[in-house]
Design a protein around this motif. Structure first.
Motif, PDB file in Angstrom:
ATOM      1  N   ALA A  23       0.852  -1.195   0.000  1.00  0.00           N
ATOM      2  CA  ALA A  23       0.000   0.000   0.000  1.00  0.00           C
ATOM      3  C   ALA A  23       0.885   1.242   0.000  1.00  0.00           C
ATOM      4  N   HIS A  24       1.870   1.309   0.956  1.00  0.00           N
ATOM      5  CA  HIS A  24       2.994   2.192   0.788  1.00  0.00           C
ATOM      6  C   HIS A  24       2.587   3.628   0.441  1.00  0.00           C
ATOM      7  N   ASP A  25       1.840   4.245   1.374  1.00  0.00           N
ATOM      8  CA  ASP A  25       1.572   5.662   1.130  1.00  0.00           C
ATOM      9  C   ASP A  25       1.856   6.497   2.370  1.00  0.00           C
ATOM     10  N   PHE A  26       1.991   7.777   2.171  1.00  0.00           N
ATOM     11  CA  PHE A  26       2.440   8.702   3.204  1.00  0.00           C
ATOM     12  C   PHE A  26       1.510   9.907   3.202  1.00  0.00           C
ATOM     13  N   THR A  27       1.235  10.443   4.398  1.00  0.00           N
ATOM     14  CA  THR A  27       0.333  11.581   4.505  1.00  0.00           C
ATOM     15  C   THR A  27       1.046  12.742   5.180  1.00  0.00           C
ATOM     16  N   THR A  32      -1.366  13.412   0.164  1.00  0.00           N
ATOM     17  CA  THR A  32      -1.043  11.990   0.258  1.00  0.00           C
ATOM     18  C   THR A  32      -0.045  11.659  -0.843  1.00  0.00           C
ATOM     19  N   ILE A  33       1.023  10.998  -0.464  1.00  0.00           N
ATOM     20  CA  ILE A  33       2.031  10.578  -1.438  1.00  0.00           C
ATOM     21  C   ILE A  33       1.929   9.069  -1.546  1.00  0.00           C
ATOM     22  N   ASP A  34       1.475   8.610  -2.704  1.00  0.00           N
ATOM     23  CA  ASP A  34       1.205   7.191  -2.872  1.00  0.00           C
ATOM     24  C   ASP A  34       2.285   6.526  -3.729  1.00  0.00           C
ATOM     25  N   HIS A  35       2.711   5.377  -3.278  1.00  0.00           N
ATOM     26  CA  HIS A  35       3.613   4.494  -4.001  1.00  0.00           C
ATOM     27  C   HIS A  35       4.843   5.193  -4.600  1.00  0.00           C
ATOM     28  N   PRO A  36       5.670   5.803  -3.750  1.00  0.00           N
ATOM     29  CA  PRO A  36       6.901   6.373  -4.282  1.00  0.00           C
ATOM     30  C   PRO A  36       7.877   5.273  -4.696  1.00  0.00           C
ATOM     31  N   MET A  52       5.914   8.971  -8.177  1.00  0.00           N
ATOM     32  CA  MET A  52       4.902   8.784  -7.127  1.00  0.00           C
ATOM     33  C   MET A  52       3.641   9.491  -7.580  1.00  0.00           C
ATOM     34  N   THR A  53       2.541   9.245  -6.864  1.00  0.00           N
ATOM     35  CA  THR A  53       1.329  10.015  -7.113  1.00  0.00           C
ATOM     36  C   THR A  53       1.103  10.905  -5.900  1.00  0.00           C
ATOM     37  N   ILE A  54       0.913  12.202  -6.136  1.00  0.00           N
ATOM     38  CA  ILE A  54       0.660  13.140  -5.045  1.00  0.00           C
ATOM     39  C   ILE A  54      -0.771  13.637  -5.162  1.00  0.00           C
ATOM     40  N   GLU A  55      -1.531  13.412  -4.104  1.00  0.00           N
ATOM     41  CA  GLU A  55      -2.915  13.884  -4.104  1.00  0.00           C
ATOM     42  C   GLU A  55      -3.038  15.027  -3.103  1.00  0.00           C
ATOM     43  N   LEU A 105       3.572  11.528 -10.912  1.00  0.00           N
ATOM     44  CA  LEU A 105       4.949  11.582 -11.403  1.00  0.00           C
ATOM     45  C   LEU A 105       5.216  10.210 -11.984  1.00  0.00           C
ATOM     46  N   LYS A 106       5.577  10.153 -13.259  1.00  0.00           N
ATOM     47  CA  LYS A 106       5.722   8.852 -13.906  1.00  0.00           C
ATOM     48  C   LYS A 106       6.726   8.949 -15.046  1.00  0.00           C
ATOM     49  N   PRO A 107       7.235   7.802 -15.476  1.00  0.00           N
ATOM     50  CA  PRO A 107       8.186   7.819 -16.593  1.00  0.00           C
ATOM     51  C   PRO A 107       7.545   8.523 -17.798  1.00  0.00           C
ATOM     52  N   GLY A 108       8.273   9.429 -18.423  1.00  0.00           N
ATOM     53  CA  GLY A 108       7.745  10.177 -19.561  1.00  0.00           C
ATOM     54  C   GLY A 108       7.049  11.465 -19.148  1.00  0.00           C
TER      55      GLY A 108
END
Ligand SMILES: [Cu+2]
Length: 160
Positions: A23-27, A32-36, A52-55, A105-108
């Motif tokens: 699950a690996h997320d941070f608040t 919320t920073i998900d799956h860095p 990572m995904t930042i919400e 944030l993702k490749p490309g």
């Protein structure tokens, strides 16, 4: 209790433990920073990308200003732009986090560039990355290094 029930329960437990690990997320405040994660790097590579995904669940905008990590001498926040038929990476001053929205944030696309790596990033490794946001402040997340997959079209071939 039947054997099959016990096996089922054991499998379920293993699954729960696994999914908790993944699950690996941070608040941080309303962020919320998900799956860095970062991509495994080739042994000669001096740079790597972290994703990572930042919400932003809050009602006010924020910005990711910068990041730092002990694995790299320098880090920059990058985006990828098309320049003719070449994809180039460009440093950006910040990543805008609009209220009630998600930025991936993702490749490309957007990424944290880890420059002057002290050692190659190996799949399965973990390392800390400290993110600085304009309003929310700082948080250190654990980056998990994942295997390279698909064609090698990322940073190695890209021009700065
Ligand atoms: Cu980059």
């Amino acid at each position: 209790m039947s054997i099959s029930f016990r096996l089922g329960a054991a499998a379920l437990m293993a699954l729960l433990v696994l999914s908790a690990a993944w699950a690996h997320d941070f608040t941080l405040g309303s962020l919320t920073i998900d799956h860095p994660w970062a991509r495994e790097t080739a042994s000669m590579a001096r740079a790597g990308g972290a994703f990572m995904t930042i919400e932003n669940k809050g009602g006010t905008p924020d910005k990711l200003l910068r990041a730092r990590s002990p694995v790299a001498a320098r880090t920059e926040v990058h985006t990828v732009i098309r320049d003719g038929d070449v994809m180039r990476m460009r440093e950006v001053p910040a990543i805008e986090l609009a209220p009630n929205s998600k930025v991936e944030l993702k490749p490309g696309g957007y990424h944290v560039m880890l420059m002057e790596l002290k050692a190659p990033l190996k799949a399965g490794d973990k390392f800390p990355l400290t993110l600085t946001f304009e309003k929310a402040g700082e948080i250190t997340v654990d980056i998990v290094v994942e295997k390279l997959s698909g064609p090698q079209t990322d940073h190695g071939k890209m021009k700065h």
